[in-house]
Design a protein around this motif. Structure first.
Motif, short mmCIF file in Angstrom:
data_model
loop_
_atom_site.label_atom_id
_atom_site.label_comp_id
_atom_site.label_asym_id
_atom_site.label_seq_id
_atom_site.Cartn_x
_atom_site.Cartn_y
_atom_site.Cartn_z
N PHE A 96 0.83 -1.22 0.03
CA PHE A 96 -0.03 -0.05 0.01
C PHE A 96 0.95 1.24 -0.07
N ASP A 97 1.96 1.24 0.85
CA ASP A 97 2.72 2.56 0.73
C ASP A 97 3.23 2.77 -0.48
N LEU A 98 3.89 1.53 -0.99
CA LEU A 98 4.56 1.79 -2.33
C LEU A 98 3.69 2.12 -3.57
N LEU A 99 2.78 1.27 -3.67
CA LEU A 99 1.96 1.21 -5.00
C LEU A 99 0.53 1.77 -4.85
N GLY A 100 0.16 2.00 -3.68
CA GLY A 100 -1.20 2.81 -3.48
C GLY A 100 -2.61 1.89 -3.35
N ALA A 101 -3.71 2.29 -3.14
CA ALA A 101 -4.68 1.40 -2.85
C ALA A 101 -5.47 0.83 -3.91
N ARG A 102 -5.43 1.59 -5.26
CA ARG A 102 -6.13 0.83 -6.53
C ARG A 102 -5.42 -0.08 -6.68
N ARG A 103 -4.05 -0.27 -6.71
CA ARG A 103 -3.23 -1.39 -7.23
C ARG A 103 -3.48 -2.68 -5.96
N PHE A 104 -3.48 -2.20 -4.91
CA PHE A 104 -3.77 -3.14 -3.75
C PHE A 104 -5.05 -3.84 -4.29
N VAL A 105 -6.13 -3.15 -4.32
CA VAL A 105 -7.46 -3.98 -4.45
C VAL A 105 -7.34 -4.93 -5.66
N LEU A 148 2.01 -10.43 -1.56
CA LEU A 148 3.39 -10.84 -1.23
C LEU A 148 4.48 -10.63 -2.33
N VAL A 149 4.19 -11.61 -3.24
CA VAL A 149 5.04 -11.76 -4.43
C VAL A 149 5.20 -10.39 -5.20
N ALA A 150 4.01 -9.88 -5.42
CA ALA A 150 4.19 -8.62 -6.18
C ALA A 150 5.07 -7.70 -5.53
N VAL A 151 4.88 -7.18 -4.11
CA VAL A 151 5.56 -6.28 -3.72
C VAL A 151 7.19 -6.64 -3.53
N ALA A 152 7.40 -8.13 -3.25
CA ALA A 152 8.66 -8.66 -3.40
C ALA A 152 9.64 -8.46 -4.70
N THR A 153 8.78 -8.79 -5.91
CA THR A 153 9.18 -8.49 -6.99
C THR A 153 9.42 -6.94 -7.54
N TYR A 154 8.52 -6.15 -7.02
CA TYR A 154 8.75 -4.80 -7.38
C TYR A 154 9.90 -4.11 -6.58
N THR A 155 10.06 -4.50 -5.50
CA THR A 155 11.17 -3.87 -4.61
C THR A 155 11.82 -5.12 -3.72
N PRO A 156 12.73 -6.03 -4.46
CA PRO A 156 13.34 -7.19 -4.16
C PRO A 156 14.01 -7.20 -2.75
N LYS A 287 9.65 9.40 1.53
CA LYS A 287 8.43 8.25 2.11
C LYS A 287 7.64 8.95 2.43
N GLU A 288 7.45 10.13 3.07
CA GLU A 288 6.19 10.90 3.47
C GLU A 288 5.33 11.47 2.42
N ILE A 289 6.14 11.81 1.24
CA ILE A 289 5.19 12.17 0.02
C ILE A 289 4.61 10.90 -0.58
N LEU A 290 5.27 9.72 -0.70
CA LEU A 290 4.77 8.64 -1.24
C LEU A 290 3.67 8.20 -0.37
#
Length: 296
Positions: A96-105, A148-156, A287-290
């Motif tokens: 959520f912090d990295l990619l936002g609500a829409r992509r999380f859903v 889990l795998v998506a965020v680990a792939t995006y920022t391993p 981090k705060e902006i993101l």
């Protein structure tokens, strides 16, 4: 303020991860309440699993199409719910912090659909599952592993600190869960669940890889949701026009448009930095902006 008001307030103030956890918990409580009623009355008229778990038989699935969604929120056992929600909170918060609500859903739902598709495919192709054909599946595991795998792939190289173990990069945690699922299929214990996990993980991996190349392959889900929402009848809204104009210019100014563009450029630069150097390379201000942007 009563308990119901407290829960409503908590839901309104939670981000999307918290809301999904609350929905899963609410469904779990409702299912167990129904189960308690059935035990006390010695009846089985509700049969929650039959109506809300997703069957592996395609014909049964066609008769109960809503189960492709409801199965993702259905848990009967406490520990099944508990571990899924722990993982959802842990990986969903980073996502959520990295990619936002829409992509999380989108990842939660499409990952769940991918898990269900692989589960049905295996149970209708391989002889090993012939005796179990028609068996249902339930739980958020496929969706959670997709996240889990998506965020680990995006920022391993995102590093977290685990009790006793210490600092661990996210990619190793995701890889551990995937390997455990592969190994567990041959044991036959909850094989369908492990297959669905791998389906969700596969979607999370493919989606994040494509997102890193500038393509969001889950964008079609926005269209599906938009069509579904358009079919829901809504109350007509009455617009009340003010007779007096407020002082000053209330319309979007050239300056505000420029500000929005600048914010988008800053977010893009931050995401590029994460892609190249990882989340830990960000400054506190970045981090705060993101974090603020993920709440919009």
């Amino acid at each position: 303020m009563g308990i119901a008001d407290d829960i409503k307030k908590m839901y309104r103030e939670s981000n999307m991860v918290g809301r999904f956890i609350m929905v899963n918990v609410a469904v779990f409580l409702a299912v167990n309440l129904v189960g308690l009623i059935e035990v006390l009355t010695q009846t089985s008229i509700f049969n929650v699993v039959k109506w809300f778990a997703a069957p592996s038989d395609p014909i049964d699935l066609a008769m109960r199409p809503w189960t492709v969604i409801t199965y993702m929120f259905l848990h009967e056992r406490f520990w099944h719910l508990f571990w899924n929600m722990v993982m959802l909170y842990f990986s969903g918060r980073i996502f959520f912090d990295l990619l936002g609500a829409r992509r999380f859903v989108n990842t939660y739902f499409v990952g769940g659909l991918a898990g269900l598709a692989l589960f049905i495919l295996f149970y209708n192709i391989f002889p090993a599952f012939e005796a179990q054909r028609g068996a249902p599946i339930m739980g958020a595991s496929a969706s959670v592993l997709a996240i889990l795998v998506a965020v680990a792939t995006y920022t391993p190289n995102y590093t977290i600190f685990l009790p006793i173990i210490g600092a661990v990069r996210l990619k190793w945690i995701a890889l551990l869960f995937v390997v455990l699922d592969f190994i567990s299929i041959r044991t036959g214990v909850n094989a369908g669940g492990h297959i669905a996990h791998l389906g969700g993980a596969l979607w999370g991996f493919l989606w994040a890889r494509q997102l890193g190349r500038g393509r969001d392959i889950s964008a079609w889900f926005d269209t599906v949701v938009g069509i579904a929402l358009a079919l829901i009848p809504r109350r007509k809204m009455r617009v009340v026009h003010s007779k007096t104009k407020p002082a000053g210019n209330t319309g979007p100014s050239r300056g505000s448009s420029s500000k929005v563009r600048n914010e988008d450029e800053v977010i893009d630069e931050i995401l590029d930095k994460i892609s190249k150097s990882g989340y830990d390379s960000l400054t506190e201000r970045e981090k705060e902006i993101l974090f603020r942007a993920s709440k919009k």
